[in-house]
Design an enzyme around this catalytic site. Structure first.
Site, PDB file in Angstrom:
ATOM      1  N   LYS A 143      39.674  37.327  40.106  1.00  0.00           N
ATOM      2  CA  LYS A 143      40.064  38.636  40.592  1.00  0.00           C
ATOM      3  C   LYS A 143      38.952  39.635  40.287  1.00  0.00           C
ATOM      4  O   LYS A 143      38.185  39.364  39.380  1.00  0.00           O
ATOM      5  CB  LYS A 143      41.384  39.075  39.975  1.00  0.00           C
ATOM      6  CG  LYS A 143      41.302  39.351  38.456  1.00  0.00           C
ATOM      7  CD  LYS A 143      42.403  40.241  38.001  1.00  0.00           C
ATOM      8  CE  LYS A 143      41.910  41.622  37.725  1.00  0.00           C
ATOM      9  NZ  LYS A 143      41.401  41.792  36.355  1.00  0.00           N
ATOM     10  N   ASP A 172      44.945  34.324  38.563  1.00  0.00           N
ATOM     11  CA  ASP A 172      45.472  35.455  37.803  1.00  0.00           C
ATOM     12  C   ASP A 172      45.755  34.857  36.437  1.00  0.00           C
ATOM     13  O   ASP A 172      46.730  34.117  36.275  1.00  0.00           O
ATOM     14  CB  ASP A 172      46.751  36.005  38.429  1.00  0.00           C
ATOM     15  CG  ASP A 172      47.250  37.210  37.645  1.00  0.00           C
ATOM     16  OD1 ASP A 172      47.263  37.142  36.402  1.00  0.00           O
ATOM     17  OD2 ASP A 172      47.613  38.217  38.259  1.00  0.00           O
ATOM     18  N   HIS A 173      44.910  35.135  35.466  1.00  0.00           N
ATOM     19  CA  HIS A 173      45.002  34.353  34.227  1.00  0.00           C
ATOM     20  C   HIS A 173      46.329  34.581  33.500  1.00  0.00           C
ATOM     21  O   HIS A 173      46.723  33.782  32.665  1.00  0.00           O
ATOM     22  CB  HIS A 173      43.790  34.581  33.322  1.00  0.00           C
ATOM     23  CG  HIS A 173      43.822  35.858  32.544  1.00  0.00           C
ATOM     24  ND1 HIS A 173      43.505  37.060  33.098  1.00  0.00           N
ATOM     25  CD2 HIS A 173      44.134  36.119  31.247  1.00  0.00           C
ATOM     26  CE1 HIS A 173      43.617  38.007  32.170  1.00  0.00           C
ATOM     27  NE2 HIS A 173      43.992  37.464  31.034  1.00  0.00           N
ATOM     28  N   HIS A 235      48.180  41.386  37.421  1.00  0.00           N
ATOM     29  CA  HIS A 235      48.945  40.915  36.268  1.00  0.00           C
ATOM     30  C   HIS A 235      50.362  41.508  36.190  1.00  0.00           C
ATOM     31  O   HIS A 235      51.340  40.780  36.025  1.00  0.00           O
ATOM     32  CB  HIS A 235      48.213  41.234  34.959  1.00  0.00           C
ATOM     33  CG  HIS A 235      46.792  40.749  34.922  1.00  0.00           C
ATOM     34  ND1 HIS A 235      46.385  39.582  35.521  1.00  0.00           N
ATOM     35  CD2 HIS A 235      45.684  41.278  34.357  1.00  0.00           C
ATOM     36  CE1 HIS A 235      45.091  39.416  35.309  1.00  0.00           C
ATOM     37  NE2 HIS A 235      44.639  40.425  34.618  1.00  0.00           N
TER      38      HIS A 235
HETATM   39  C1  BG6 Z   1      41.636  41.280  32.873  1.00  0.00           C
HETATM   40  C2  BG6 Z   1      41.240  42.708  33.080  1.00  0.00           C
HETATM   41  O1  BG6 Z   1      42.039  40.699  34.074  1.00  0.00           O
HETATM   42  O2  BG6 Z   1      42.692  41.215  31.938  1.00  0.00           O
HETATM   43  C3  BG6 Z   1      40.848  43.345  31.764  1.00  0.00           C
HETATM   44  O3  BG6 Z   1      40.165  42.773  33.994  1.00  0.00           O
HETATM   45  C4  BG6 Z   1      41.941  43.176  30.741  1.00  0.00           C
HETATM   46  O4  BG6 Z   1      40.535  44.720  31.932  1.00  0.00           O
HETATM   47  C5  BG6 Z   1      42.374  41.719  30.655  1.00  0.00           C
HETATM   48  O5  BG6 Z   1      41.448  43.602  29.480  1.00  0.00           O
HETATM   49  C6  BG6 Z   1      43.601  41.567  29.778  1.00  0.00           C
HETATM   50  O6  BG6 Z   1      43.838  40.207  29.577  1.00  0.00           O
HETATM   51  P1  BG6 Z   1      44.515  39.692  28.244  1.00  0.00           P
HETATM   52  O7  BG6 Z   1      44.629  38.223  28.458  1.00  0.00           O
HETATM   53  O8  BG6 Z   1      43.616  40.070  27.130  1.00  0.00           O
HETATM   54  O9  BG6 Z   1      45.837  40.385  28.161  1.00  0.00           O
END
Ligand code: BG6
Length: 483
Positions: A143, A172-173, A235
Site C-alpha cells: 500500500k 494490508d499487513h 487498516h
Molecule cells: C503502516 C503505515 O501501514 O502502518 C504507518 O504506513 C503505520 O504509518 C503502520 O505506522 C502501523 O503499523 P503497526 O503494525 O505498527 O500498527
C-alpha cells in the site's frame, strides 16, 4: 503437498520495508524450516551493490529485528540472497535481471513491489516484456494503491493487464496480524457473541489505532498521504469490515473478501456537511512523548507549513439491517499518548435500572478487543460489590490474555502474509474491488478536508485535538479509556 521452490524478487530490496520487515520475516520462516529448500531471494534496487555487498548489508541489518542467530541458519539464509542493480527505465538492466532469473529458474516467481505506487504499472509492463511472467507468477503490491480512486483504478488496470487478479496480492499487513485474524475466530467460532452482534444489542463500535511515534524518516511519503490515506483507507476500514461483516459459509479465498466488500459498499457516503460535523483532523505540535520532549510535525518535516493530517477521528455508518443506526467511531493518529490498537463493542444500557441507586451509574457492557501491543479480549461486566450491606454495583471484567493463555509470542504479520504468497493463498489480501470501494468512500472525505480548514493542532503525547472528544461526547458517548 510440498511447496514449490520460488524465486522471490524484491523491488526496493535495499529499502526500509525490505530490511525492516520482509527480510526478517523470510529469515524467521526459513529458520523454522518453512521456506522451500531451493528458495532464492533476489533484491532489486538502484543501490549499485554486488551480491556480496548486499549479503553484508543484510547480515548487518537483520540482528536488530530477529536477535541473535545461529551462524549456520544465518549463512543458509544469506546464501539465498543476491542483488541486481536496476533503474526502471534502464533497458539493459532489465535484460540483466531477466538473464539472472532464467538461470536455474524456480517454478514460482514472486515479484514483491516494495516501491512507490507510481512504479507498479511500469514494473509489471517490463516484467511482461521480458517474458518473466507466467501462470505461476505472483505480484505483491504494497500500500498505498494510488492516492485516490482514479489512480487506484489506473494502477489496477496496468497490473491487471499482466497478472490475473488471482495472482495479485495487495498487502494490508493488518490482515496478517494474529489479533486481527482472531476477530474472525472470536465472532464465528463461538456462539455467544453472534446473536448479540447487531443493532439490537450494540450501541456503538469504536476502533482506535493510536501510535506514539511520529512520522520518523518517512516524512516525504507521509506528507503526501496523511492519516486518512495512510491508515483509514486500508487498516481501519479492514478492521471495520471484520467487525461488521456477515459470516461467510466457509473461510475461502473469495468468501471472506466477498463479505468484506459488502460492508465497504454499505458504508454511507458522507455529504460535505456531514464531513464537517462527523470528522475531525489534527496535526501534532511539539510536546512530550513518554516524558521526552519531541518536535512538531512541521519540525519533523523541516518545513514551514503543511496541511497534512496526522490524526483523524470520524463517525461512520454501515447501512444494512444488522447495523442501521449503530455508529462506528474510528480514530487514529501519530504522536498520541500511547501506542495501542483496540476495538470496543459497546453494548446498550440495560433497559431498566432495577437496583436501588444504580440509576445512571451502571456501566453498559463492553467487549474490548485489544489488538496490540498486548493481545487480549476483555468483557466488561457489572458485578455485586462483595459485602453484607445490600446490593452495590461495581464494574468487573472477564479477561483473556493471549500470551498468558497460550504462552506463545505472535509472529509478525509479514511472516504469515509472505508464506501465504508463497502458498498462493490470497484470502488475507485485498481484492481489487475492495480497494476501490474503500477509495470510493474515503475520497470525498479526503477532498473535503484538503479544501477546508487546516488540521487542528494537538500537542504530541495527547489523545488528539479536543474536537475529537466533542465528536463522540455530543452523541452522549465517550472514547474508551484503554488500560
Ligand atoms: C503502516 C503505515 O501501514 O502502518 C504507518 O504506513 C503505520 O504509518 C503502520 O505506522 C502501523 O503499523 P503497526 O503494525 O505498527 O500498527
Amino acid at each position: 503437498p510440498a511447496l514449490a521452490d520460488s524465486d522471490f524478487v524484491i523491488f526496493g530490496g535495499t529499502g526500509d520495508l525490505a530490511l525492516r520487515k520482509l527480510l526478517p520475516a523470510l529469515y524467521l520462516r526459513d529458520r523454522d524450516g518453512q521456506l522451500p529448500a531451493g528458495t532464492r531471494i533476489v533484491a532489486v534496487s538502484r543501490a549499485g551493490l554486488d551480491d556480496a555487498g548486499y549479503r553484508d548489508k543484510v547480515r548487518g541489518s537483520l540482528p536488530a529485528y530477529v536477535g541473535e542467530s545461529e551462524p549456520r541458519e544465518l549463512d543458509r539464509f544469506v546464501s539465498r540472497l543476491s542483488h541486481v542493480s536496476l533503474d526502471v527505465d534502464d533497458a539493459a538492466a532489465w535484460i540483466e535481471l531477466a538473464d539472472r532469473l532464467s538461470v536455474d529458474a524456480n517454478p514460482v516467481r514472486v515479484f514483491y513491489l516494495a516501491v512507490g505506487p507510481a512504479l507498479f504499472g511500469p514494473i509489471c509492463r517490463h516484467l511482461d516484456e521480458h517474458g518473466l511472467v507466467d501462470a505461476e507468477s505472483r505480484v505483491v503490491l504494497e500500500k498505498p494503491i494510488g492516492h485516490d480512486l482514479a489512480s487506484a483504478e489506473a494502477i489496477n488496470d496496468a497490473v491487471g493487464a499482466v497478472f490475473d487478479e488471482s495472482r495479485i496480492f495487495r498487502i494490508d499487513h493488518y490482515l496478517g496480524k494474529e489479533s486481527v485474524q482472531n476477530l474472525l475466530v472470536t465472532r464465528f467460532a463461538n456462539t455467544i457473541f453472534e446473536p448479540l452482534w447487531n443493532a439490537h444489542a450494540i450501541d456503538h463500535v469504536q476502533i482506535t489505532v493510536s501510535e506514539s511515534l511520529g512520522v520518523g524518516s518517512r516524512g516525504g511519503y507521509y506528507d503526501a498521504a496523511g492519516a486518512l490515506r495512510d491508515m483509514v483507507q486500508n487498516h481501519l476500514l479492514q478492521l471495520l469490515c471484520l467487525v461488521a461483516m456477515e459470516p461467510p459459509t466457509y473461510v475461502g479465498r473469495e468468501t471472506v473478501r466477498d463479505e468484506k466488500l459488502k460492508v465497504l459498499q454499505a458504508l454511507r457516503p458522507m455529504t460535505a456537511d456531514e464531513i464537517t460535523s462527523s470528522a475531525v483532523v489534527g496535526q501534532y505540535t511539539a510536546g512530550l512523548a513518554e516524558g521526552t520532549a519531541v518536535p512538531s510535525y512541521l519540525e519533523d518535516l523541516e518545513t514551514e507549513s503543511s496541511r497534512t493530517e496526522t490524526f483523524v477521528a470520524l463517525k461512520a455508518e454501515v447501512c444494512n439491517w444488522r447495523w442501521a443506526g449503530v455508529p462506528f467511531y474510528l480514530r487514529t493518529g501519530k504522536r498520541m499518548k500511547r501506542q495501542y490498537s483496540e476495538i470496543v463493542i459497546a453494548f446498550k444500557q440495560v433497559p431498566h435500572p432495577m437496583f436501588p441507586g444504580s440509576d445512571g451509574e451502571q456501566e453498559p457492557n463492553r467487549l474490548v478487543m485489544h489488538l496490540q501491543p498486548d493481545e487480549s479480549i476483555r468483557l466488561h461486566l457489572v458485578a455485586k460489590e462483595p459485602g453484607p450491606g445490600g446490593i452495590r454495583l461495581r464494574p468487573a471484567s472477564l479477561d483473556l490474555n493471549f500470551t498468558q493463555a497460550f504462552g506463545a509470542k505472535s509472529p509478525d504479520a509479514y511472516e504469515r502474509l509472505l508464506m501465504d504468497v508463497i502458498r498462493g493463498n490470497p484470502t488475507l489480501f485485498m481484492r481489487r474491488d475492495e480497494v476501490e470501494a474503500a477509495w470510493r468512500w474515503i475520497e470525498p472525505i479526503v477532498a473535503h478536508m484538503a479544501s477546508g480548514k487546516s488540521p487542528r493542532p494537538y500537542p504530541a503525547g495527547t489523545d488528539g485535538p479536543p474536537a475529537a472528544d466533542t465528536l463522540i461526547e455530543r452523541d452522549g458517548r465517550a472514547w474508551h479509556e484503554s488500560s
